[in-house]
Motif scaffolding. Sequence first.
Motif, PDB file in Angstrom:
ATOM      1  N   LEU A 185      -6.299  60.344   8.788  1.00  0.00           N
ATOM      2  CA  LEU A 185      -6.659  61.673   9.299  1.00  0.00           C
ATOM      3  C   LEU A 185      -8.009  62.156   8.777  1.00  0.00           C
ATOM      4  N   ASP A 186      -8.285  61.890   7.495  1.00  0.00           N
ATOM      5  CA  ASP A 186      -9.565  62.325   6.928  1.00  0.00           C
ATOM      6  C   ASP A 186     -10.732  61.621   7.610  1.00  0.00           C
ATOM      7  N   ALA A 187     -10.554  60.329   7.884  1.00  0.00           N
ATOM      8  CA  ALA A 187     -11.615  59.579   8.553  1.00  0.00           C
ATOM      9  C   ALA A 187     -11.819  60.073   9.982  1.00  0.00           C
ATOM     10  N   LEU A 188     -10.737  60.380  10.681  1.00  0.00           N
ATOM     11  CA  LEU A 188     -10.842  60.905  12.043  1.00  0.00           C
ATOM     12  C   LEU A 188     -11.555  62.257  12.062  1.00  0.00           C
ATOM     13  N   LEU A 189     -11.214  63.100  11.083  1.00  0.00           N
ATOM     14  CA  LEU A 189     -11.839  64.419  11.002  1.00  0.00           C
ATOM     15  C   LEU A 189     -13.345  64.304  10.740  1.00  0.00           C
ATOM     16  N   LEU A 190     -13.723  63.517   9.743  1.00  0.00           N
ATOM     17  CA  LEU A 190     -15.135  63.421   9.361  1.00  0.00           C
ATOM     18  C   LEU A 190     -15.957  62.711  10.430  1.00  0.00           C
ATOM     19  N   ARG A 191     -15.371  61.712  11.049  1.00  0.00           N
ATOM     20  CA  ARG A 191     -16.089  61.005  12.122  1.00  0.00           C
ATOM     21  C   ARG A 191     -16.274  61.923  13.332  1.00  0.00           C
ATOM     22  N   GLY A 192     -15.226  62.696  13.635  1.00  0.00           N
ATOM     23  CA  GLY A 192     -15.337  63.658  14.726  1.00  0.00           C
ATOM     24  C   GLY A 192     -16.418  64.692  14.455  1.00  0.00           C
ATOM     25  N   ARG A 193     -16.524  65.143  13.213  1.00  0.00           N
ATOM     26  CA  ARG A 193     -17.567  66.112  12.873  1.00  0.00           C
ATOM     27  C   ARG A 193     -18.966  65.517  13.036  1.00  0.00           C
ATOM     28  N   ALA A 194     -19.113  64.253  12.691  1.00  0.00           N
ATOM     29  CA  ALA A 194     -20.421  63.609  12.862  1.00  0.00           C
ATOM     30  C   ALA A 194     -20.809  63.569  14.333  1.00  0.00           C
ATOM     31  N   TYR A 195     -19.888  63.181  15.199  1.00  0.00           N
ATOM     32  CA  TYR A 195     -20.173  63.180  16.640  1.00  0.00           C
ATOM     33  C   TYR A 195     -20.439  64.606  17.141  1.00  0.00           C
ATOM     34  N   TYR A 196     -19.726  65.562  16.598  1.00  0.00           N
ATOM     35  CA  TYR A 196     -19.914  66.968  16.971  1.00  0.00           C
ATOM     36  C   TYR A 196     -21.343  67.410  16.666  1.00  0.00           C
ATOM     37  N   TYR A 197     -21.829  67.108  15.464  1.00  0.00           N
ATOM     38  CA  TYR A 197     -23.169  67.543  15.085  1.00  0.00           C
ATOM     39  C   TYR A 197     -24.266  66.729  15.767  1.00  0.00           C
ATOM     40  N   LEU A 198     -23.887  65.605  16.355  1.00  0.00           N
ATOM     41  CA  LEU A 198     -24.821  64.872  17.212  1.00  0.00           C
ATOM     42  C   LEU A 198     -24.765  65.397  18.640  1.00  0.00           C
ATOM     43  N   SER A 199     -23.941  66.410  18.853  1.00  0.00           N
ATOM     44  CA  SER A 199     -23.728  67.051  20.156  1.00  0.00           C
ATOM     45  C   SER A 199     -23.048  66.112  21.148  1.00  0.00           C
ATOM     46  N   ASP A 200     -22.359  65.088  20.642  1.00  0.00           N
ATOM     47  CA  ASP A 200     -21.536  64.217  21.489  1.00  0.00           C
ATOM     48  C   ASP A 200     -20.126  64.806  21.464  1.00  0.00           C
ATOM     49  N   HIS A 201     -19.974  65.918  22.170  1.00  0.00           N
ATOM     50  CA  HIS A 201     -18.770  66.728  22.029  1.00  0.00           C
ATOM     51  C   HIS A 201     -17.523  66.062  22.596  1.00  0.00           C
ATOM     52  N   ASP A 202     -17.665  65.254  23.635  1.00  0.00           N
ATOM     53  CA  ASP A 202     -16.491  64.590  24.206  1.00  0.00           C
ATOM     54  C   ASP A 202     -15.867  63.619  23.204  1.00  0.00           C
ATOM     55  N   VAL A 203     -16.702  62.825  22.566  1.00  0.00           N
ATOM     56  CA  VAL A 203     -16.196  61.857  21.578  1.00  0.00           C
ATOM     57  C   VAL A 203     -15.617  62.596  20.374  1.00  0.00           C
ATOM     58  N   ALA A 204     -16.288  63.651  19.952  1.00  0.00           N
ATOM     59  CA  ALA A 204     -15.775  64.453  18.831  1.00  0.00           C
ATOM     60  C   ALA A 204     -14.387  64.991  19.160  1.00  0.00           C
ATOM     61  N   SER A 205     -14.236  65.522  20.349  1.00  0.00           N
ATOM     62  CA  SER A 205     -12.951  66.092  20.758  1.00  0.00           C
ATOM     63  C   SER A 205     -11.849  65.034  20.753  1.00  0.00           C
ATOM     64  N   ARG A 206     -12.170  63.819  21.187  1.00  0.00           N
ATOM     65  CA  ARG A 206     -11.161  62.748  21.204  1.00  0.00           C
ATOM     66  C   ARG A 206     -10.676  62.429  19.787  1.00  0.00           C
ATOM     67  N   HIS A 207     -11.587  62.431  18.820  1.00  0.00           N
ATOM     68  CA  HIS A 207     -11.194  62.170  17.432  1.00  0.00           C
ATOM     69  C   HIS A 207     -10.282  63.282  16.907  1.00  0.00           C
ATOM     70  N   PHE A 208     -10.662  64.529  17.184  1.00  0.00           N
ATOM     71  CA  PHE A 208      -9.842  65.656  16.722  1.00  0.00           C
ATOM     72  C   PHE A 208      -8.462  65.622  17.378  1.00  0.00           C
ATOM     73  N   GLN A 209      -8.426  65.302  18.666  1.00  0.00           N
ATOM     74  CA  GLN A 209      -7.150  65.264  19.388  1.00  0.00           C
ATOM     75  C   GLN A 209      -6.244  64.160  18.860  1.00  0.00           C
ATOM     76  N   LYS A 210      -6.820  62.997  18.572  1.00  0.00           N
ATOM     77  CA  LYS A 210      -6.004  61.900  18.035  1.00  0.00           C
ATOM     78  C   LYS A 210      -5.383  62.307  16.704  1.00  0.00           C
ATOM     79  N   GLY A 211      -6.200  62.945  15.843  1.00  0.00           N
ATOM     80  CA  GLY A 211      -5.673  63.392  14.561  1.00  0.00           C
ATOM     81  C   GLY A 211      -4.555  64.410  14.731  1.00  0.00           C
ATOM     82  N   LEU A 212      -4.713  65.316  15.685  1.00  0.00           N
ATOM     83  CA  LEU A 212      -3.688  66.338  15.910  1.00  0.00           C
ATOM     84  C   LEU A 212      -2.417  65.757  16.515  1.00  0.00           C
TER      85      LEU A 212
END
Length: 464
Positions: A185-212
């Motif tokens: 879960l920690d890896a999914l969260l941090l990786r999702g945040r990295a994609y988020y700050y790269l403005s790759d919001h779709d990929v970020a959302s997929r990481h957050f959703q998988k963790g949830l």
Amino acid sequence: MPRSLGFGVLPFLFLHWLYSPDSTIVAAQENQPEDALSLLKKASTMIKVNQYDEALGLLNAAVEADPYLSEAYLQRASVLRHKCRYEESEKNYKKYMELKPGTASVEKEVSQLLQAQSALESAHSYFDSGDFQKVLDYIDKIVLVFSPGCLKAKFLKVKSLLALKDYSSVISETGYILKQDEDNLDALLLRGRAYYYLSDHDVASRHFQKGLRLDPEHSELKKAYFGLKNLLKKTKAAEDNAAKGKLRVAVEDFKAALAMDPIHSAHNVHLHLGLCKVLVKLGRGKDAISSCTEALDIDGELVEALSQRGEAKLLVEDWEGAVGDLKEAAQKSPQDMGIREALMRAEKALKISKRKDWYKILEVSKTSSAAEIKRAYKKLALKWHPDKNVDNREEAEAKFRDIAAAYEVLGDEERRVRYDRGEDDETDMGMGGGGFNPFGAGGGQQFNFHFEGGFPGGGFGFNF
């Protein structure tokens, strides 16, 4: 024994008795050390393929099977150090040295353990103080050298990389962790945040959703996921309102979106630009300049932000600044005719700004009538005539010349129209090249004043 059983039945009965669960024969007891060695051998194989959790389970079983098996303690100490479970590791090293005292190589490993333990503590301290580069130095150069399987150190490294905005490295580092444990879960969260700050919001959302899906109540994943959804919703509202011409509402939406995550530069650059464009349309030049500058601070190559800031500078009559921005934008995008037209307007405005403002000199507005201009001229001519200003004659002469030149242009309807259009006029450059003389006939008007003392060169008259 009945004859019908036969001699061949006896070995079978002996074996059944030998391996019975209730058997306590010495032969079974003597087999225990061999079982421990087998477990130790299997653990060694697991270590070679980096399956440390499995190896640790086997080593625990080996020590339980034979509490005097020194090699099992040594391997368990090494695995625990690898996973940075330092206190447990040190206990196993000590147990080994009790069984095998004076082993120099093991004493060296204990020294390495203490170095790694101290370095990890230092890295945590530097993280708390915000010195993220120091964190990376301690983790990469010491902790992960002696404890390459230390997840605590790896996550501290990833968090430091995130703080340093090295998002590509965050993605790489968390990728290695997820290869070992795809549900971390920690890896999914941090990786999702990295994609988020790269403005790759779709990929970020997929990481957050998988963790949830794995943990629906994970607070940080929920915060990240719903924060992203709200940001995109507010951004869309701002853009939609701008497109519909609801400019003031759009301004508030853009500001609200920017306030949601001020450090999200990759996304905020577009919000700043959108806000700048709306403010230009509203004629709020100063605010627009600020917004476009924010966008350019993030991305200095953003041509649209340069051109919009140039337009904003025109609104606040910063002619030179407008020309500078629009010229740079035109160089970066030479095919954009809109930018070229804006540059021409700015250059013309700059040229006009450098000539004397006849309206200002006559103290009239651009909408003043011919009669108002004439009255203003008479009033100022009387006020600044050199013969009436003997104590400041030089200043009066200069002002009188400007007043006469201003009326020469604005008192002539055709020349006034050309002046308002920004066209060149010989008088615009000062006194002009046509021999204009404020003390003779000018602009077709003859005025007759007489002031005692006259003006250098003799007296003169103006007829009203």
